[in-house]
Design a protein around this motif. Structure first.
Motif, PDB file in Angstrom:
ATOM      1  N   MET A 143      -7.624   0.190  13.304  1.00 54.89           N
ATOM      2  CA  MET A 143      -6.789  -0.383  12.242  1.00 54.89           C
ATOM      3  C   MET A 143      -5.839   0.639  11.614  1.00 54.89           C
ATOM      4  SD  MET A 143      -7.527  -3.412  12.702  1.00 54.89           S
ATOM      5  CE  MET A 143      -6.428  -4.100  11.497  1.00 54.89           C
ATOM      6  N   GLU A 144      -6.101   1.932  11.785  1.00 56.45           N
ATOM      7  CA  GLU A 144      -5.158   2.935  11.271  1.00 56.45           C
ATOM      8  C   GLU A 144      -3.864   2.928  12.078  1.00 56.45           C
ATOM      9  OE1 GLU A 144      -8.495   5.218  11.320  1.00 56.45           O
ATOM     10  OE2 GLU A 144      -8.770   4.058   9.507  1.00 56.45           O
ATOM     11  N   ASN A 200      -2.606  -6.317  -0.055  1.00 52.61           N
ATOM     12  CA  ASN A 200      -2.489  -6.681  -1.471  1.00 52.61           C
ATOM     13  C   ASN A 200      -1.052  -6.982  -1.882  1.00 52.61           C
ATOM     14  OD1 ASN A 200      -5.289  -6.302  -2.007  1.00 52.61           O
ATOM     15  ND2 ASN A 200      -4.927  -4.100  -1.963  1.00 52.61           N
ATOM     16  N   THR A 257       0.851  -1.183   0.000  1.00 46.08           N
ATOM     17  CA  THR A 257       0.000   0.000   0.000  1.00 46.08           C
ATOM     18  C   THR A 257       0.895   1.244   0.000  1.00 46.08           C
ATOM     19  OG1 THR A 257      -1.541  -1.278   1.344  1.00 46.08           O
ATOM     20  CG2 THR A 257      -1.955   1.096   1.176  1.00 46.08           C
ATOM     21  N   SER A 316     -13.656  -9.158   9.882  1.00 45.19           N
ATOM     22  CA  SER A 316     -13.889  -8.766   8.491  1.00 45.19           C
ATOM     23  C   SER A 316     -12.535  -8.573   7.816  1.00 45.19           C
ATOM     24  CB  SER A 316     -14.697  -7.465   8.461  1.00 45.19           C
ATOM     25  OG  SER A 316     -14.662  -6.879   7.188  1.00 45.19           O
ATOM     26  N   LYS A 317     -12.427  -9.037   6.563  1.00 42.41           N
ATOM     27  CA  LYS A 317     -11.175  -8.855   5.823  1.00 42.41           C
ATOM     28  C   LYS A 317     -11.182  -7.573   5.001  1.00 42.41           C
ATOM     29  CE  LYS A 317      -9.628 -13.603   5.795  1.00 42.41           C
ATOM     30  NZ  LYS A 317      -8.964 -14.660   5.063  1.00 42.41           N
ATOM     31  N   LYS A 318     -12.348  -7.156   4.531  1.00 38.42           N
ATOM     32  CA  LYS A 318     -12.474  -5.913   3.748  1.00 38.42           C
ATOM     33  C   LYS A 318     -13.701  -5.159   4.212  1.00 38.42           C
ATOM     34  CE  LYS A 318     -10.004  -7.022  -0.451  1.00 38.42           C
ATOM     35  NZ  LYS A 318      -9.990  -6.968  -1.884  1.00 38.42           N
ATOM     36  N   PRO A 319     -13.548  -4.092   4.953  1.00 37.14           N
ATOM     37  CA  PRO A 319     -12.306  -3.577   5.513  1.00 37.14           C
ATOM     38  C   PRO A 319     -11.837  -4.470   6.656  1.00 37.14           C
ATOM     39  CG  PRO A 319     -14.128  -2.321   6.389  1.00 37.14           C
ATOM     40  CD  PRO A 319     -14.705  -3.289   5.376  1.00 37.14           C
ATOM     41  N   LEU A 320     -10.548  -4.447   6.921  1.00 39.80           N
ATOM     42  CA  LEU A 320      -9.992  -5.310   7.954  1.00 39.80           C
ATOM     43  C   LEU A 320     -10.460  -4.863   9.337  1.00 39.80           C
ATOM     44  CD1 LEU A 320      -8.161  -7.647   8.746  1.00 39.80           C
ATOM     45  CD2 LEU A 320      -6.242  -6.041   8.781  1.00 39.80           C
ATOM     46  N   LYS A 321     -11.060  -5.801  10.056  1.00 41.73           N
ATOM     47  CA  LYS A 321     -11.472  -5.578  11.443  1.00 41.73           C
ATOM     48  C   LYS A 321     -11.112  -6.826  12.227  1.00 41.73           C
ATOM     49  CE  LYS A 321     -15.323  -2.473  10.592  1.00 41.73           C
ATOM     50  NZ  LYS A 321     -16.735  -2.202  10.774  1.00 41.73           N
TER      51      LYS A 321
END
Length: 152
Positions: free
Chosen positions: A144-145, A77, A19, A127-132
């Protein structure tokens, strides 16, 4: 027009499709400071086919599975390329595991995983998208930030 090229590495790892802006975080979570003596190449905000990306080349080091899992948390990614004798011998995309064990520290200071108990931190991927992710023990969800600051 002059073209500058990054020197290829004989043996090691190339982490591609990071990223944009996260290459330095990747080095931090891998514990790479540049004092190791091997060549480390960093390219940030490189324009590729799918927009901007960062790239990290690490000479004389192949990543362990746990290190790849750490990278997946901040660069979901990314691709990992193993280089031997200047050739790519292995290439795979990182993936977020369903459970994250011993990789992330729980942000809750009162969590049992932060006590002197002989247990590893454990998170469930909600959750993978968004990652949680959620702590298995206290159910706290880290921001997550700021995930890179919680990676052990």
């Amino acid at each position: 027009m002059k073209v500058l090229k990054v020197q290829p590495i004989k043996d090691g790892t190339v982490i591609d499709h990071i990223t944009p802006g996260n290459a330095l975080k990747v080095l931090k979570i891998l514990g790479i400071e540049g004092k190791e003596g091997s060549i480390i190449s960093i390219a940030m905000n490189v324009v590729g086919k799918r927009g901007k990306k960062d790239i990290v080349k690490i000479e004389n080091r192949e990543l362990k599975a746990k290190e790849v899992d750490k990278i997946a948390l901040i660069a979901p990614n990314a691709t990992i390329n193993i280089i031997r004798n200047y050739e790519v011998v292995e290439k795979h995309r990182v993936s977020i595991p369903s459970q994250i064990i011993g990789i992330v520290k729980c942000p809750n200071p009162n969590c049992i995983s932060n006590s002197n108990e002989p247990i590893e931190s454990k998170f469930v991927v909600a959750s993978k998208k968004p990652l949680k992710i959620k702590c298995y023990y206290c159910e706290r969800e880290p921001n997550m930030e700021e995930i890179d600051s919680l990676i052990i």
